[in-house]
Motif scaffolding. Structure first.
Motif, short mmCIF file in Angstrom:
data_model
loop_
_atom_site.label_atom_id
_atom_site.label_comp_id
_atom_site.label_asym_id
_atom_site.label_seq_id
_atom_site.Cartn_x
_atom_site.Cartn_y
_atom_site.Cartn_z
N LYS A 1 0.85 -1.19 0.00
CA LYS A 1 0.00 0.00 0.00
C LYS A 1 0.88 1.24 0.00
N SER A 2 1.78 1.34 -0.96
CA SER A 2 2.70 2.47 -0.97
C SER A 2 1.95 3.79 -1.12
N ASN A 3 0.91 3.83 -1.94
CA ASN A 3 0.14 5.06 -2.12
C ASN A 3 -0.62 5.40 -0.86
N ASN A 4 -1.19 4.40 -0.21
CA ASN A 4 -1.93 4.65 1.03
C ASN A 4 -1.03 5.24 2.10
N GLY A 5 0.16 4.67 2.27
CA GLY A 5 1.08 5.18 3.27
C GLY A 5 1.45 6.61 3.01
N GLN A 6 1.68 6.94 1.77
CA GLN A 6 2.03 8.30 1.41
C GLN A 6 0.84 9.23 1.64
N ARG A 7 -0.34 8.78 1.33
CA ARG A 7 -1.55 9.59 1.51
C ARG A 7 -1.77 9.86 2.99
N GLU A 8 -1.50 8.87 3.84
CA GLU A 8 -1.69 9.03 5.28
C GLU A 8 -0.77 10.12 5.83
N LYS A 9 0.41 10.29 5.24
CA LYS A 9 1.37 11.26 5.74
C LYS A 9 1.06 12.67 5.29
N MET A 10 0.16 12.82 4.34
CA MET A 10 -0.19 14.14 3.83
C MET A 10 -1.15 14.84 4.77
N THR A 11 -1.01 16.15 4.86
CA THR A 11 -1.95 16.94 5.65
C THR A 11 -3.24 17.08 4.85
N PRO A 12 -4.35 17.46 5.49
CA PRO A 12 -5.59 17.66 4.73
C PRO A 12 -5.43 18.69 3.62
N GLU A 13 -4.65 19.74 3.88
CA GLU A 13 -4.42 20.76 2.85
C GLU A 13 -3.67 20.17 1.66
N GLN A 14 -2.68 19.33 1.95
CA GLN A 14 -1.92 18.70 0.87
C GLN A 14 -2.80 17.75 0.06
N PRO B 1 -12.43 25.63 -2.76
CA PRO B 1 -13.13 25.57 -1.46
C PRO B 1 -14.06 24.36 -1.32
N ILE B 2 -14.60 23.89 -2.43
CA ILE B 2 -15.47 22.71 -2.38
C ILE B 2 -14.66 21.48 -1.96
N ILE B 3 -13.49 21.33 -2.56
CA ILE B 3 -12.61 20.20 -2.21
C ILE B 3 -12.15 20.31 -0.77
N ALA B 4 -11.78 21.53 -0.35
CA ALA B 4 -11.33 21.73 1.03
C ALA B 4 -12.43 21.36 2.03
N GLU B 5 -13.66 21.74 1.73
CA GLU B 5 -14.79 21.42 2.59
C GLU B 5 -14.99 19.91 2.68
N GLN B 6 -14.93 19.23 1.54
CA GLN B 6 -15.10 17.77 1.53
C GLN B 6 -13.99 17.09 2.31
N THR B 7 -12.76 17.56 2.14
CA THR B 7 -11.63 16.98 2.86
C THR B 7 -11.81 17.16 4.37
N ALA B 8 -12.25 18.34 4.78
CA ALA B 8 -12.47 18.60 6.20
C ALA B 8 -13.56 17.68 6.76
N LYS B 9 -14.63 17.48 6.01
CA LYS B 9 -15.71 16.59 6.46
C LYS B 9 -15.20 15.16 6.61
N ARG B 10 -14.42 14.70 5.62
CA ARG B 10 -13.88 13.33 5.69
C ARG B 10 -12.96 13.18 6.90
N GLU B 11 -12.12 14.19 7.14
CA GLU B 11 -11.20 14.14 8.28
C GLU B 11 -11.98 14.08 9.59
#
Length: 153
Positions: A29-42, A67-77
């Motif tokens: 899961k190389s992509n998953n591990g990298q994704r986990e290390k990213m901040t919500p903004e990234q 802003p739509i993507i940022a809102e969705q990311t915040a909700k998922r987090e």
């Protein structure tokens, strides 16, 4: 005495070579591990960059979608943090009713987001985005089925 040294040397060589081979193995899961290390903004920026490339968004569209993507990311987090809050970093097991309610809520949110995006994107871009989403869902379904068919260790 020579035989003993030869056996020890052979064991060391085998040990080092097997250790080196283990180091060269790619992670599953190389992509998953990298994704986990990213901040919500990234993650938001990465998603915007991907959409920009795939849909050929112009600068105005990027500014409207950001802003739509940022809102969705915040909700998922927030949802993820809520599920991970209990059980020592293991997701909370949901009942069938909770899963159904969550599915309905996600579907409703998806409709709202799609309507916002439909107002920003051209019909061709929106259609292409839906095709990409469908392809990604199929990939996830296949991966989930492949994981389910693997024997437990």
């Amino acid at each position: 005495m020579k035989m003993k040294k030869l056996i020890i040397a052979a064991l060391l060589i085998i040990g080092f070579s097997s250790y080196a081979q283990g180091q060269n193995q790619p992670e599953k899961k190389s992509n998953n591990g990298q994704r986990e290390k990213m901040t919500p903004e990234q993650r938001s920026q990465a998603q915007l960059d991907k959409l920009t490339t795939e849909l050929k968004l112009d600068v105005k569209q990027q500014e409207q979608i950001k802003p739509i993507i940022a809102e969705q990311t915040a909700k998922r987090e927030a949802m993820r943090a809520e599920r991970m809050a209990s059980n020592d970093n293991k997701p909370k097991e949901l009942t069938k009713e909770e899963r159904e309610a969550l599915k309905v809520k996600r579907t409703e949110e998806k409709v709202v987001v799609d309507n916002k995006l439909k107002a920003i994107l051209t019909p061709e871009q929106f259609k292409k985005m839906k095709e990409i989403e469908q392809a990604n869902m199929e990939k996830m379904r296949e991966a989930r089925e492949a994981r389910g068919n693997q024997p437990q260790e």
